[in-house]
Scaffold this motif. Structure first.
Motif, PDB file in Angstrom:
ATOM      1  N   SER A  49     -12.557 -27.760  17.416  1.00 14.95           N
ATOM      2  CA  SER A  49     -12.070 -28.639  16.931  1.00 14.95           C
ATOM      3  C   SER A  49     -13.246 -29.817  16.084  1.00 14.95           C
ATOM      4  CB  SER A  49     -10.838 -29.366  16.839  1.00 14.95           C
ATOM      5  OG  SER A  49     -11.159 -30.859  17.828  1.00 14.95           O
ATOM      6  N   LEU A  50     -14.105 -29.692  16.854  1.00 16.04           N
ATOM      7  CA  LEU A  50     -14.922 -30.781  15.826  1.00 16.04           C
ATOM      8  C   LEU A  50     -16.119 -30.191  15.194  1.00 16.04           C
ATOM      9  CD1 LEU A  50     -16.927 -33.478  15.694  1.00 16.04           C
ATOM     10  CD2 LEU A  50     -17.482 -33.403  18.446  1.00 16.04           C
ATOM     11  N   LEU A  51     -16.337 -28.159  15.614  1.00 16.87           N
ATOM     12  CA  LEU A  51     -17.715 -27.916  15.224  1.00 16.87           C
ATOM     13  C   LEU A  51     -16.931 -27.531  13.530  1.00 16.87           C
ATOM     14  CD1 LEU A  51     -18.575 -25.533  17.997  1.00 16.87           C
ATOM     15  CD2 LEU A  51     -19.676 -27.679  16.781  1.00 16.87           C
ATOM     16  N   ALA A  52     -15.812 -27.585  13.792  1.00 15.90           N
ATOM     17  CA  ALA A  52     -14.593 -26.997  12.479  1.00 15.90           C
ATOM     18  C   ALA A  52     -14.963 -28.018  11.268  1.00 15.90           C
ATOM     19  CB  ALA A  52     -13.640 -27.224  12.322  1.00 15.90           C
ATOM     20  N   ARG A  53     -14.628 -29.193  12.189  1.00 16.59           N
ATOM     21  CA  ARG A  53     -15.123 -30.670  11.452  1.00 16.59           C
ATOM     22  C   ARG A  53     -16.527 -31.401  10.570  1.00 16.59           C
ATOM     23  NH1 ARG A  53     -11.559 -33.238  14.970  1.00 16.59           N
ATOM     24  NH2 ARG A  53      -9.522 -33.198  14.598  1.00 16.59           N
ATOM     25  N   LEU A  54     -17.953 -30.352  11.298  1.00 16.22           N
ATOM     26  CA  LEU A  54     -18.951 -31.145  10.870  1.00 16.22           C
ATOM     27  C   LEU A  54     -19.492 -30.918   9.720  1.00 16.22           C
ATOM     28  CD1 LEU A  54     -20.770 -29.303  13.895  1.00 16.22           C
ATOM     29  CD2 LEU A  54     -20.197 -32.218  13.629  1.00 16.22           C
ATOM     30  N   GLY A  55     -18.593 -29.245   9.131  1.00 17.88           N
ATOM     31  CA  GLY A  55     -18.897 -30.085   7.349  1.00 17.88           C
ATOM     32  C   GLY A  55     -18.709 -31.004   6.359  1.00 17.88           C
ATOM     33  N   MET A  56     -17.114 -31.052   6.895  1.00 17.56           N
ATOM     34  CA  MET A  56     -16.691 -32.307   6.097  1.00 17.56           C
ATOM     35  C   MET A  56     -17.197 -33.373   6.200  1.00 17.56           C
ATOM     36  SD  MET A  56     -12.292 -33.940   6.913  1.00 17.56           S
ATOM     37  CE  MET A  56     -13.406 -34.189   8.408  1.00 17.56           C
ATOM     38  N   LEU A  57     -17.447 -33.712   7.719  1.00 18.66           N
ATOM     39  CA  LEU A  57     -18.061 -34.364   7.216  1.00 18.66           C
ATOM     40  C   LEU A  57     -19.777 -35.004   7.750  1.00 18.66           C
ATOM     41  CD1 LEU A  57     -17.361 -35.391  12.003  1.00 18.66           C
ATOM     42  CD2 LEU A  57     -16.351 -35.993  10.164  1.00 18.66           C
ATOM     43  N   ARG A  58     -20.545 -33.803   7.274  1.00 16.38           N
ATOM     44  CA  ARG A  58     -21.722 -34.149   6.659  1.00 16.38           C
ATOM     45  C   ARG A  58     -21.370 -34.509   5.224  1.00 16.38           C
ATOM     46  NH1 ARG A  58     -26.194 -32.204   7.303  1.00 16.38           N
ATOM     47  NH2 ARG A  58     -25.727 -30.859   8.928  1.00 16.38           N
ATOM     48  N   ARG A  59     -20.105 -33.995   4.193  1.00 13.24           N
ATOM     49  CA  ARG A  59     -20.337 -34.433   3.785  1.00 13.24           C
ATOM     50  C   ARG A  59     -19.826 -35.922   2.789  1.00 13.24           C
ATOM     51  NH1 ARG A  59     -17.702 -28.883   3.464  1.00 13.24           N
ATOM     52  NH2 ARG A  59     -15.541 -30.117   3.292  1.00 13.24           N
ATOM     53  N   LEU A  60     -19.210 -36.371   4.233  1.00 13.87           N
ATOM     54  CA  LEU A  60     -18.617 -37.714   4.106  1.00 13.87           C
ATOM     55  C   LEU A  60     -20.294 -38.160   3.512  1.00 13.87           C
ATOM     56  CD1 LEU A  60     -15.119 -38.365   5.713  1.00 13.87           C
ATOM     57  CD2 LEU A  60     -15.515 -38.048   3.461  1.00 13.87           C
ATOM     58  N   SER A  61     -20.592 -38.208   5.047  1.00 17.20           N
ATOM     59  CA  SER A  61     -21.611 -39.017   4.732  1.00 17.20           C
ATOM     60  C   SER A  61     -23.167 -38.806   4.261  1.00 17.20           C
ATOM     61  CB  SER A  61     -22.424 -37.827   6.013  1.00 17.20           C
ATOM     62  OG  SER A  61     -23.496 -36.860   5.669  1.00 17.20           O
ATOM     63  N   GLU A  62     -22.318 -38.182   3.131  1.00 16.33           N
ATOM     64  CA  GLU A  62     -23.439 -38.022   1.720  1.00 16.33           C
ATOM     65  C   GLU A  62     -23.465 -39.504   0.597  1.00 16.33           C
ATOM     66  OE1 GLU A  62     -25.670 -36.291   1.259  1.00 16.33           O
ATOM     67  OE2 GLU A  62     -25.909 -33.874   2.789  1.00 16.33           O
ATOM     68  N   THR A  63     -21.690 -39.784   0.834  1.00 16.22           N
ATOM     69  CA  THR A  63     -21.660 -40.829   0.633  1.00 16.22           C
ATOM     70  C   THR A  63     -22.028 -42.452   1.234  1.00 16.22           C
ATOM     71  OG1 THR A  63     -18.983 -41.335   1.820  1.00 16.22           O
ATOM     72  CG2 THR A  63     -19.715 -39.861  -0.714  1.00 16.22           C
ATOM     73  N   LEU A  64     -22.864 -41.917   2.605  1.00 14.35           N
ATOM     74  CA  LEU A  64     -23.037 -43.265   2.813  1.00 14.35           C
ATOM     75  C   LEU A  64     -24.419 -43.671   2.137  1.00 14.35           C
ATOM     76  CD1 LEU A  64     -21.463 -42.746   6.064  1.00 14.35           C
ATOM     77  CD2 LEU A  64     -20.825 -44.041   4.329  1.00 14.35           C
ATOM     78  N   THR A  65     -25.174 -44.851   2.533  1.00 13.57           N
ATOM     79  CA  THR A  65     -26.081 -45.127   2.600  1.00 13.57           C
ATOM     80  C   THR A  65     -27.499 -44.677   3.662  1.00 13.57           C
ATOM     81  OG1 THR A  65     -26.196 -47.639   4.003  1.00 13.57           O
ATOM     82  CG2 THR A  65     -25.870 -47.490   1.810  1.00 13.57           C
TER      83      THR A  65
ATOM     84  N   ARG B 260     -27.998 -31.640  14.712  1.00 15.21           N
ATOM     85  CA  ARG B 260     -28.481 -31.357  16.253  1.00 15.21           C
ATOM     86  C   ARG B 260     -26.932 -30.436  16.819  1.00 15.21           C
ATOM     87  NH1 ARG B 260     -32.636 -35.364  19.805  1.00 15.21           N
ATOM     88  NH2 ARG B 260     -31.889 -33.411  20.342  1.00 15.21           N
ATOM     89  N   LEU B 261     -26.396 -30.889  16.265  1.00 17.24           N
ATOM     90  CA  LEU B 261     -24.379 -31.033  16.687  1.00 17.24           C
ATOM     91  C   LEU B 261     -24.400 -29.366  16.282  1.00 17.24           C
ATOM     92  CD1 LEU B 261     -22.436 -33.468  17.067  1.00 17.24           C
ATOM     93  CD2 LEU B 261     -23.443 -32.697  18.998  1.00 17.24           C
ATOM     94  N   GLU B 262     -24.572 -28.767  15.393  1.00 17.51           N
ATOM     95  CA  GLU B 262     -24.817 -27.358  14.486  1.00 17.51           C
ATOM     96  C   GLU B 262     -25.586 -26.567  15.008  1.00 17.51           C
ATOM     97  OE1 GLU B 262     -23.178 -28.528  10.244  1.00 17.51           O
ATOM     98  OE2 GLU B 262     -25.403 -28.773  10.516  1.00 17.51           O
ATOM     99  N   SER B 263     -26.377 -26.979  15.651  1.00 22.42           N
ATOM    100  CA  SER B 263     -27.311 -25.779  16.706  1.00 22.42           C
ATOM    101  C   SER B 263     -27.262 -25.906  17.734  1.00 22.42           C
ATOM    102  CB  SER B 263     -28.817 -26.625  16.665  1.00 22.42           C
ATOM    103  OG  SER B 263     -28.823 -27.806  17.681  1.00 22.42           O
ATOM    104  N   GLY B 264     -27.267 -24.741  18.347  1.00 21.73           N
ATOM    105  CA  GLY B 264     -27.176 -24.195  19.915  1.00 21.73           C
ATOM    106  C   GLY B 264     -25.531 -23.949  19.587  1.00 21.73           C
ATOM    107  N   SER B 265     -25.365 -23.574  21.281  1.00 23.07           N
ATOM    108  CA  SER B 265     -23.887 -22.981  22.169  1.00 23.07           C
ATOM    109  C   SER B 265     -22.892 -24.471  22.211  1.00 23.07           C
ATOM    110  CB  SER B 265     -23.722 -22.135  22.960  1.00 23.07           C
ATOM    111  OG  SER B 265     -23.927 -23.238  24.047  1.00 23.07           O
ATOM    112  N   LEU B 266     -21.796 -24.275  21.682  1.00 22.61           N
ATOM    113  CA  LEU B 266     -20.711 -25.190  21.857  1.00 22.61           C
ATOM    114  C   LEU B 266     -21.045 -25.744  23.820  1.00 22.61           C
ATOM    115  CD1 LEU B 266     -18.212 -27.292  21.196  1.00 22.61           C
ATOM    116  CD2 LEU B 266     -16.894 -24.938  21.353  1.00 22.61           C
ATOM    117  N   SER B 267     -20.789 -24.245  24.541  1.00 21.20           N
ATOM    118  CA  SER B 267     -20.897 -24.369  25.913  1.00 21.20           C
ATOM    119  C   SER B 267     -22.188 -26.189  26.075  1.00 21.20           C
ATOM    120  CB  SER B 267     -21.060 -23.654  26.555  1.00 21.20           C
ATOM    121  OG  SER B 267     -22.106 -22.689  26.544  1.00 21.20           O
ATOM    122  N   THR B 268     -23.480 -25.341  25.524  1.00 22.64           N
ATOM    123  CA  THR B 268     -24.771 -26.444  26.114  1.00 22.64           C
ATOM    124  C   THR B 268     -24.397 -27.625  25.416  1.00 22.64           C
ATOM    125  OG1 THR B 268     -25.944 -24.217  25.648  1.00 22.64           O
ATOM    126  CG2 THR B 268     -27.327 -26.495  25.465  1.00 22.64           C
TER     127      THR B 268
END
Length: 234
Positions: free
Chosen positions: A32-48, A61-69
């Motif tokens: 579920s976290l991996l599925a949210r990363l795109g949304m979180l990236r877009r939200l982060s663009e609104t911050l300083t 860094r969470l997007e790179s590599g496997s979930l198990s790692t």
């Protein structure tokens, strides 16, 4: 925001986005976290930049590599190293009975806002504190974070030194807070040199003499009931 602490420099909406995003990123990674990363990236663009850039670094860094790692890395990072502890009262009180009273204070603060947790979560976990501050009571959450500013800074430094993929999330949180004061800087230096206190064995989170029913006179009031009914975050 509080007479005890300086007011935030960022607008409330940006604080909420930063804290909620960091709370999600610092939780145990799952599908579920991996599925949210795109949304979180877009939200982060609104911050300083000083707040948003570290979040995007963590997301990358969470997007790179496997979930198990990532899951193995999370356990190694936060479950086996004292200086990487996500429980805020641990930095000030370690494994001592004083930590029980500190945990109770978190529960009392949450109850003032009608916010309750189930028995699976301790109230001082950074993810819980950040979500509370972001979605329930920003003023009281701000105070809790600043009350544990030295511990947060030690966590940030420890994750930086370990080149942890979660460093950016904690760095973003500290960037929303005022600069360290003199006494807080001294506390960080002391914690870095000595580590959290170690004292007592057999500690249970809320088992302190002041709150042990067996030590109170018959009929005396319970200072604070511990809620066991459902609540919690997400």
């Amino acid at each position: 925001m509080s007479g005890r602490h300086p007011a935030p420099a960022l607008p409330g909406e940006q604080l909420a986005i930063a804290w909620q995003t960091a709370s999600l990123l610092l939780d145990y990674p799952d599908e579920s976290l991996l599925a949210r990363l795109g949304m979180l990236r877009r939200l982060s663009e609104t911050l300083t930049g000083t707040v948003g850039d570290p979040l995007r670094a963590c997301i990358g860094r969470l997007e790179s590599g496997s979930l198990s790692t990532a899951q193995e890395d999370y356990v190694d990072t936060f479950d086996t190293r004292r200086r990487h502890n996500l429980f805020l009262t641990y930095f000030a009180h370690g494994d001592t009975r004083r930590r029980g009273v500190a945990l109770l204070r978190f529960k009392q603060t949450y109850l003032r806002s009608g916010f309750v947790l189930d028995d699976t979560e301790l109230p001082d976990h950074l993810c819980v504190v950040l979500e509370y501050a972001a979605t329930v009571d920003q003023r009281l959450g701000w105070n809790l974070l600043l009350d544990h500013r030295a511990g947060l800074e030690l966590l940030r430094l420890a994750l930086r030194d370990a080149d942890s993929r979660w460093f950016g999330a904690v760095q973003s949180v500290t960037a929303t807070l005022p600069p360290l004061r003199g006494d807080e800087s001294a506390a960080v230096r002391r914690l870095a040199a000595e580590g959290p206190p170690q004292e007592e064995v057999g500690l249970t989170p809320y088992a302190t003499p002041a709150f042990d029913p067996a030590t109170r006179p018959p009929g005396s009031p319970q200072p604070l009931p511990m809620p066991s009914f459902p609540g919690g975050r997400r």
